[in-house]
Design an enzyme around this catalytic site. Structure first.
Site, PDB file in Angstrom:
ATOM      1  N   ASP A   1      92.187   5.079  -8.654  1.00  0.00           N
ATOM      2  CA  ASP A   1      91.172   6.098  -8.834  1.00  0.00           C
ATOM      3  C   ASP A   1      90.818   6.746  -7.515  1.00  0.00           C
ATOM      4  O   ASP A   1      90.808   6.147  -6.555  1.00  0.00           O
ATOM      5  CB  ASP A   1      89.910   5.515  -9.719  1.00  0.00           C
ATOM      6  CG  ASP A   1      88.899   6.725 -10.292  1.00  0.00           C
ATOM      7  OD1 ASP A   1      89.665   7.944 -10.196  1.00  0.00           O
ATOM      8  OD2 ASP A   1      87.872   6.361 -10.796  1.00  0.00           O
TER       9      ASP A   1
ATOM     10  N   ASN B   1      93.158  10.763 -20.255  1.00  0.00           N
ATOM     11  CA  ASN B   1      93.767  11.709 -19.263  1.00  0.00           C
ATOM     12  C   ASN B   1      94.492  12.889 -19.967  1.00  0.00           C
ATOM     13  O   ASN B   1      94.583  14.017 -19.458  1.00  0.00           O
ATOM     14  CB  ASN B   1      94.356  11.001 -18.127  1.00  0.00           C
ATOM     15  CG  ASN B   1      93.619  10.244 -17.196  1.00  0.00           C
ATOM     16  OD1 ASN B   1      94.199   9.231 -16.715  1.00  0.00           O
ATOM     17  ND2 ASN B   1      92.659  10.511 -17.054  1.00  0.00           N
TER      18      ASN B   1
HETATM   19  C1  IPE Z   1      90.963   5.953 -15.006  1.00  0.00           C
HETATM   20  O1  IPE Z   1      90.790   6.929 -14.304  1.00  0.00           O
HETATM   21  C2  IPE Z   1      92.717   6.068 -15.328  1.00  0.00           C
HETATM   22  C3  IPE Z   1      93.567   6.028 -14.353  1.00  0.00           C
HETATM   23  C4  IPE Z   1      93.350   5.492 -13.247  1.00  0.00           C
HETATM   24  C5  IPE Z   1      94.901   6.387 -14.681  1.00  0.00           C
HETATM   25  P1  IPE Z   1      89.767   8.279 -14.909  1.00  0.00           P
HETATM   26  O2  IPE Z   1      89.213   8.758 -13.377  1.00  0.00           O
HETATM   27  O3  IPE Z   1      90.503   8.909 -15.468  1.00  0.00           O
HETATM   28  O4  IPE Z   1      88.730   7.518 -15.289  1.00  0.00           O
HETATM   29  P2  IPE Z   1      87.076   7.977 -15.669  1.00  0.00           P
HETATM   30  O5  IPE Z   1      87.252   9.066 -16.776  1.00  0.00           O
HETATM   31  O6  IPE Z   1      86.445   8.540 -14.460  1.00  0.00           O
HETATM   32  O7  IPE Z   1      86.429   6.909 -16.080  1.00  0.00           O
HETATM   33  C1  IPE Z   2      93.212   9.019 -10.247  1.00  0.00           C
HETATM   34  O1  IPE Z   2      92.522   9.847  -9.799  1.00  0.00           O
HETATM   35  C2  IPE Z   2      94.460   9.275 -10.975  1.00  0.00           C
HETATM   36  C3  IPE Z   2      94.543   9.556 -12.314  1.00  0.00           C
HETATM   37  C4  IPE Z   2      93.605   9.375 -13.085  1.00  0.00           C
HETATM   38  C5  IPE Z   2      95.959  10.154 -12.903  1.00  0.00           C
HETATM   39  P1  IPE Z   2      91.529  10.933 -10.289  1.00  0.00           P
HETATM   40  O2  IPE Z   2      92.361  11.987 -10.611  1.00  0.00           O
HETATM   41  O3  IPE Z   2      90.897  10.393 -11.464  1.00  0.00           O
HETATM   42  O4  IPE Z   2      90.574  11.219  -9.218  1.00  0.00           O
HETATM   43  P2  IPE Z   2      89.055  11.443  -9.257  1.00  0.00           P
HETATM   44  O5  IPE Z   2      88.498  10.383  -9.924  1.00  0.00           O
HETATM   45  O6  IPE Z   2      88.921  12.864  -9.827  1.00  0.00           O
HETATM   46  O7  IPE Z   2      88.756  11.649  -7.605  1.00  0.00           O
HETATM   47 MG    MG Z   3      88.987   9.523 -11.734  1.00  0.00          MG
END
Ligand code: IPE
Ligand code: IPE
Ligand code: MG
Length: 250
Positions: free
Chosen positions: A22, A70
């Site tokens: 993340d 996602n």
């Molecule tokens: C969780 O990350 C999913 C992945 C890392 C693929 P998100 O960034 O989507 O999670 P939330 O929604 O903030 O909890």
């Molecule tokens: C994790 O990084 C990758 C995926 C969920 C695909 P994020 O895209 O969630 O990054 P933040 O949480 O917005 O910084």
């Molecule tokens: Mg995230």
């Protein structure tokens, strides 16, 4: 960094590490860039995490790459993630072979674009004989969706008289999850400071140790993995027993 590796007890490493990668979006924003720039810069971290796990003898590493939730992101970002996935898998195939990495996937794979499915199936087939480490990508994965899917498949067997309802136990449920061929998670790492599970491996993490770090995923390196391992090794996994019982068995 080698100091950190030396502090690790190689007889007590987690067998299965799961990572919620993340913070890509925030990493990019911090540089005044679009979110996709963060995803593009996540590959080094993936390589480092897998190599680090392999160095210490961990047999399974599972990476949360795309959740069922996602799909609700802007189409532009979803499309970019899907094409990045295809190009990355293709690009990394020689390295998977060289490092004896077996690729696996969990999730509602049918929902992925056909092209992504094709490349994924091909990589899984090409790497199926590798035995050093199993690298599982969680794609279009959601733990609740996985459980719903398992219940449907178990119910079908009951209705068709292939399975006696009284025979349903934890093993049967395990065998109907996307993770049927993976052991329980020992250590779950989440980057970016968020302290939540976000629908990842709920059943499989029932007794996992949880480790949260402020590092944003694109900055994650072997030494960060080793920090997590050292922290993990300082914990006592009691599985419901008393500390005294654990001492006797050690
Ligand atoms: C969780 O990350 C999913 C992945 C890392 C693929 P998100 O960034 O989507 O999670 P939330 O929604 O903030 O909890
Ligand atoms: C994790 O990084 C990758 C995926 C969920 C695909 P994020 O895209 O969630 O990054 P933040 O949480 O917005 O910084
Ligand atoms: Mg995230």
């Amino acid at each position: 960094m080698s100091n950190k590796l030396q502090s690790i007890n190689l007889n007590k490493v987690p067998n299965h590490i799961a990572i919620i990668m993340d913070g890509n979006g925030r990493w990019a924003k911090g540089r005044g860039m679009q979110r996709v720039f963060g995803h593009k810069n996540a590959l080094t971290a993936v390589r480092e995490a897998v190599a680090g796990a392999s160095d210490i003898g961990t047999k399974y590493i599972t990476l949360y790459a795309f959740s069922t939730e996602n799909w609700n992101r802007p189409k532009l970002e979803v499309d970019a993630l899907m094409s990045l996935l295809v190009s990355t898998l293709k690009k990394e195939l020689p390295s998977f072979q060289e490092n004896e990495i077996k690729i696996n996937s969990i999730g509602n794979i049918d929902q992925l674009p056909k092209k992504t499915q094709k490349v994924l199936t091909n990589i899984i087939e090409e790497t199926k004989k590798n035995t050093k480490i199993t690298l599982t990508f969680a794609l279009s994965y959601g733990s609740r969706e996985e459980i719903v899917n398992a219940i449907k498949n178990i119910s079908k067997k009951v209705v068709n008289n292939e399975l006696d309802i009284e025979k349903i136990d934890e093993n049967i449920i395990n065998n109907h999850l996307y993770t049927f061929n993976l052991p329980d998670v020992d250590l779950m790492i989440r980057t970016s400071g968020e302290q939540r599970i976000s629908n990842f491996l709920l059943w499989q993490m029932a007794y996992a140790e949880l480790y949260f770090t402020e590092i944003l995923w694109p900055d994650f390196r072997k030494e960060n993995l080793f920090d997590a391992i050292i922290d993990y090794q300082n914990r006592e996994r009691r599985f419901g027993k008393t500390s005294e019982q654990i001492d006797i068995n050690e």
